[in-house]
Design an enzyme around this catalytic site. Structure first.
Site, PDB file in Angstrom:
ATOM      1  N   HIS A  56     -47.717  13.572 -24.760  1.00 46.77           N
ATOM      2  CA  HIS A  56     -46.380  14.161 -24.753  1.00 46.77           C
ATOM      3  C   HIS A  56     -45.795  14.008 -23.352  1.00 46.77           C
ATOM      4  O   HIS A  56     -46.525  13.862 -22.373  1.00 46.77           O
ATOM      5  CB  HIS A  56     -46.442  15.633 -25.129  1.00 46.77           C
ATOM      6  CG  HIS A  56     -46.762  15.873 -26.569  1.00 46.77           C
ATOM      7  ND1 HIS A  56     -46.462  17.056 -27.196  1.00 46.77           N
ATOM      8  CD2 HIS A  56     -47.369  15.095 -27.501  1.00 46.77           C
ATOM      9  CE1 HIS A  56     -46.857  17.001 -28.459  1.00 46.77           C
ATOM     10  NE2 HIS A  56     -47.407  15.816 -28.663  1.00 46.77           N
ATOM     11  N   GLU A  58     -44.483  16.011 -21.163  1.00 53.51           N
ATOM     12  CA  GLU A  58     -44.927  16.949 -20.131  1.00 53.51           C
ATOM     13  C   GLU A  58     -46.348  16.633 -19.676  1.00 53.51           C
ATOM     14  O   GLU A  58     -46.643  16.670 -18.481  1.00 53.51           O
ATOM     15  CB  GLU A  58     -44.868  18.397 -20.648  1.00 53.51           C
ATOM     16  CG  GLU A  58     -43.477  18.878 -20.995  1.00 53.51           C
ATOM     17  CD  GLU A  58     -43.078  18.631 -22.448  1.00 53.51           C
ATOM     18  OE1 GLU A  58     -42.187  19.352 -22.924  1.00 53.51           O
ATOM     19  OE2 GLU A  58     -43.642  17.730 -23.102  1.00 53.51           O
ATOM     20  N   CYS A  86     -43.940  22.217 -26.575  1.00 50.11           N
ATOM     21  CA  CYS A  86     -44.740  22.548 -27.751  1.00 50.11           C
ATOM     22  C   CYS A  86     -45.946  23.386 -27.304  1.00 50.11           C
ATOM     23  O   CYS A  86     -46.188  23.536 -26.109  1.00 50.11           O
ATOM     24  CB  CYS A  86     -45.202  21.262 -28.440  1.00 50.11           C
ATOM     25  SG  CYS A  86     -46.537  20.410 -27.564  1.00 50.11           S
ATOM     26  N   CYS A  89     -48.294  21.455 -24.838  1.00 50.44           N
ATOM     27  CA  CYS A  89     -47.695  21.287 -23.517  1.00 50.44           C
ATOM     28  C   CYS A  89     -47.570  22.628 -22.806  1.00 50.44           C
ATOM     29  O   CYS A  89     -47.755  22.703 -21.584  1.00 50.44           O
ATOM     30  CB  CYS A  89     -46.341  20.603 -23.644  1.00 50.44           C
ATOM     31  SG  CYS A  89     -46.490  18.889 -24.187  1.00 50.44           S
TER      32      CYS A  89
END
Length: 159
Positions: A56, A58, A86, A89
């Site tokens: 992801h 991040e 999310c 993250c």
């Protein structure tokens, strides 16, 4: 840091989200990490292009920032992300310990385009034996021996 700087950094995160999407790297998510008003790391979602469900934006940016800084914590940093993080993250962000997170889209916005994380939040709240993925505890005592060694280890780096 003045408000215009925050907008500049969030715009960069949004631009990265579009770049990742346009190059088919992954979903429409981007992130930058800033220290002392300078971008030290950037990332966009690379889940599908790298076959890595943890890639992801991040997480990609956190990994790069830690490499740049030579540390596993981002104490004096700010994360700017194109979307509210999310659960994965969010966990990575808390472990990295930045001083703030700025985000553009909300998790509701993400859910509206098919990125709904509510099922994960629901799973976290369930008793482990009631989760949709089976979690089976085996060889606990054998595993705990390593934990006991860690507990008395003198030359360890706490985190």
């Amino acid at each position: 840091m003045i408000a215009e700087k925050h907008k500049e950094f969030i715009r960069r995160a949004i631009a990265l989200s579009e770049k990742g999407m346009d190059t088919n790297a992954g979903g429409p998510f981007g992130a930058v990490i800033v220290k002392n008003n300078e971008i030290i790391a950037e990332g966009f979602n690379k889940v599908t292009s790298s076959n890595d469900p943890t890639a992801h934006a991040e997480v990609v940016a956190i990994r790069k920032a830690c490499e740049v800084l030579g540390t596993f914590q981002l104490d004096d940093c700010i994360i700017y992300t194109s979307c509210e993080p999310c659960p994965m993250c969010l966990g990575a962000i808390y472990w990295a310990r930045p001083k703030a997170v700025y985000y553009a889209c909300t998790k509701k916005d993400a859910a509206e385009i098919g990125f709904d994380d509510d099922f994960i939040y629901d799973e976290i709240d369930k008793n482990i034996e009631n989760r949709n993925i089976k979690f089976i505890n085996i060889s606990r005592e054998e595993g705990r021996k390593v934990f006991q060694k860690w507990e008395v280890k003198e030359e360890k780096i706490d985190y």
